[in-house]
Design an enzyme around this catalytic site. Structure first.
Site, short mmCIF file in Angstrom:
data_model
loop_
_atom_site.label_atom_id
_atom_site.label_comp_id
_atom_site.label_asym_id
_atom_site.label_seq_id
_atom_site.Cartn_x
_atom_site.Cartn_y
_atom_site.Cartn_z
N CYS A 71 1.34 -1.47 0.00
CA CYS A 71 -0.22 -0.04 -0.17
C CYS A 71 1.30 1.35 -0.18
CB CYS A 71 -0.86 0.12 1.63
SG CYS A 71 -0.29 -0.67 2.69
N ASP A 112 -7.58 5.69 -1.14
CA ASP A 112 -7.11 4.41 -0.56
C ASP A 112 -6.58 3.36 -1.68
OD1 ASP A 112 -6.90 2.14 1.10
OD2 ASP A 112 -9.27 2.47 1.26
N HIS A 116 -6.20 0.31 -1.20
CA HIS A 116 -6.55 -1.49 -0.12
C HIS A 116 -7.88 -1.54 -1.14
CE1 HIS A 116 -4.51 0.70 3.02
NE2 HIS A 116 -3.82 -0.47 2.99
#
Length: 413
Positions: free
Chosen positions: A77, A295, A297
């Site tokens: 990430c 994000d 993820h």
């Protein structure tokens, strides 16, 4: 069937906008130096956010190093956030801050060339493959989680091999930004060497009689970033300035919050790397007491693209409503990013820092000094090692360029 589902995975996420919509507020929303009124400019705001390049976990790419992982889910990430902050700098450099992405296509050649730099393949100069293998030189095993400072050091090394963008990546040390050192690095002549790998998988193989440098320069028709006060000086390389900081011990110290907000207001803002413990986010702005972020993820399938062709880019733009988190929940380990197209742009940034951060804050986030501290080792602008390719082969030689800096690097916990 799986390929069809992967293609539309991101479009399906549009429906999540109804679950996490923007707040109905009179407070301004700041995104990378641009200010919006959410009540009257929501369409423009969303267009800006959707235009940022969004890099997420990917699966089913060629194994890193030939035998390593074929997915970065669970560990990549911060690498993806590093890709996003660098991509924002390249977009500003090549397309300008005012550029907007259109879902129906028709993007300029420079846009697709930038995307090729980040494809999940070993011959793309900013791929997860290159970043993971370069991280070995920073003491990180392939598959290990990175902190903001580590990924910044990796980007600085990889940028040495990108002659097309000729980006100068400066990573500050010891919470100190040295104006003299930055100008010395950015005033270097354009890099060039006898041997150069194919640029980010773009274009055809080098033809006989054509130097690698000539091949890398094809299609380079950069536009000036609108925030630049004047055209880029011919002897100034575009700058990505990264400032790794620790703004507290276990939680962010509230005294730094207003200064952090001021950074997002600056026209040179390129975002912030950070997040929560072991969860990296790419922060692009704020509204009230909440940070806005992209994000990484989400796991998507790797995108295949032939050299010299456009990229199926739907999965590289987050079409959901911007995600938010309370500033007080931010992990204190962060890295601020700023892009300066020209020397005037950098001088303007220095003035803003002095006015908005140094003069108005009792406890400064970082120091901005004119001259190189005398007790530091001499500053030597990094140069590309004399090697023939990128990847694991140049890790050992490029490490030697940064040995003098290691003792000054910030420890990210």
């Amino acid at each position: 069937m799986e390929a069809v589902l992967a293609k539309y995975e991101n479009q399906i996420n549009v429906f999540s906008e109804f679950l996490e919509d923007l707040p109905d507020t009179d407070e301004p929303v700041w995104v990378l130096g641009e200010c919006y009124n959410v009540k009257t400019e929501k369409t423009e705001l969303l267009s800006d956010v959707h235009s940022r390049l969004w890099f997420t976990y990917r699966k089913k790419f060629s194994p890193i190093g030939g035998t390593g992982p074929s997915s970065d889910t669970g560990w990549g990430c911060m690498l993806r956030c590093g890709q996003m902050i660098l991509a924002q700098a390249l977009v500003c450099s090549q397309l300008g801050r005012a550029w907007r992405w259109r879902a129906e296509g028709g993007q300029p050649e420079e846009y697709h060339r930038i995307l090729h730099c980040f494809l999940d393949r070993k011959d793309s100069c900013y791929s997860v493959h290159q970043m993971a293998q370069m991280g070995v030189g920073e003491g990180k095993s392939v598959g290990e989680w990175y902190g903001p400072n580590t990924v910044a050091q990796v980007l600085k090394k990889l940028a040495l091999f990108d002659d097309w963008n000729s980006l100068a990546v400066y990573v500050s040390m010891d919470n100190t930004v040295v104006i003299e050192d930055i100008k010395k690095q950015c005033r270097q002549a354009s890099r060039g060497s006898r041997l150069r790998p194919r640029p980010c998988g773009w274009g055809e193989p080098f033809t006989s009689g054509e130097t690698p440098e000539q091949a890398c320069s094809h299609g380079n028709r950069a536009t000036v970033c609108p925030h630049s006060q004047s055209q880029s000086h011919s002897d100034w390389r575009p700058l990505l300035l990264v400032i790794p900081l620790r703004l507290g011990i276990n939680h962010i110290n509230p005294v730094y919050i207003q200064a952090l907000k001021e950074c997002f207001k600056m026209p040179q803002s390129c975002g912030v790397l950070g997040g929560k413990p072991n969860l990296a986010y790419y922060f692009i702005g704020f509204v009230g007491e909440e940070l806005i972020y992209l994000d990484p993820h989400t796991t998507q399938s790797a995108v295949e693209s032939e050299a010299g062709s456009g990229v199926d880019d739907q999965s590289y733009h987050c079409l959901r409503s911007p995600r938010r988190m309370k500033i007080t929940n931010l992990d204190p380990s962060v890295a601020l990013g700023f892009f300066c197209k020209s020397e005037d742009d950098f001088d303007s940034w220095c003035y803003l820092v002095q006015q908005e951060i140094q003069m108005k804050r009792n406890l400064r986030m970082f120091e901005l000094v004119e001259n190189h501290p005398p007790h530091w080792p001499p500053f030597v602008p990094p140069t590309k090692p004399e090697v023939q390719t990128t990847g694991a082969e140049f890790i050992e030689s490029s490490d030697k360029l940064f040995e003098s800096e290691e003792e000054f690097e910030i420890l990210n916990v």
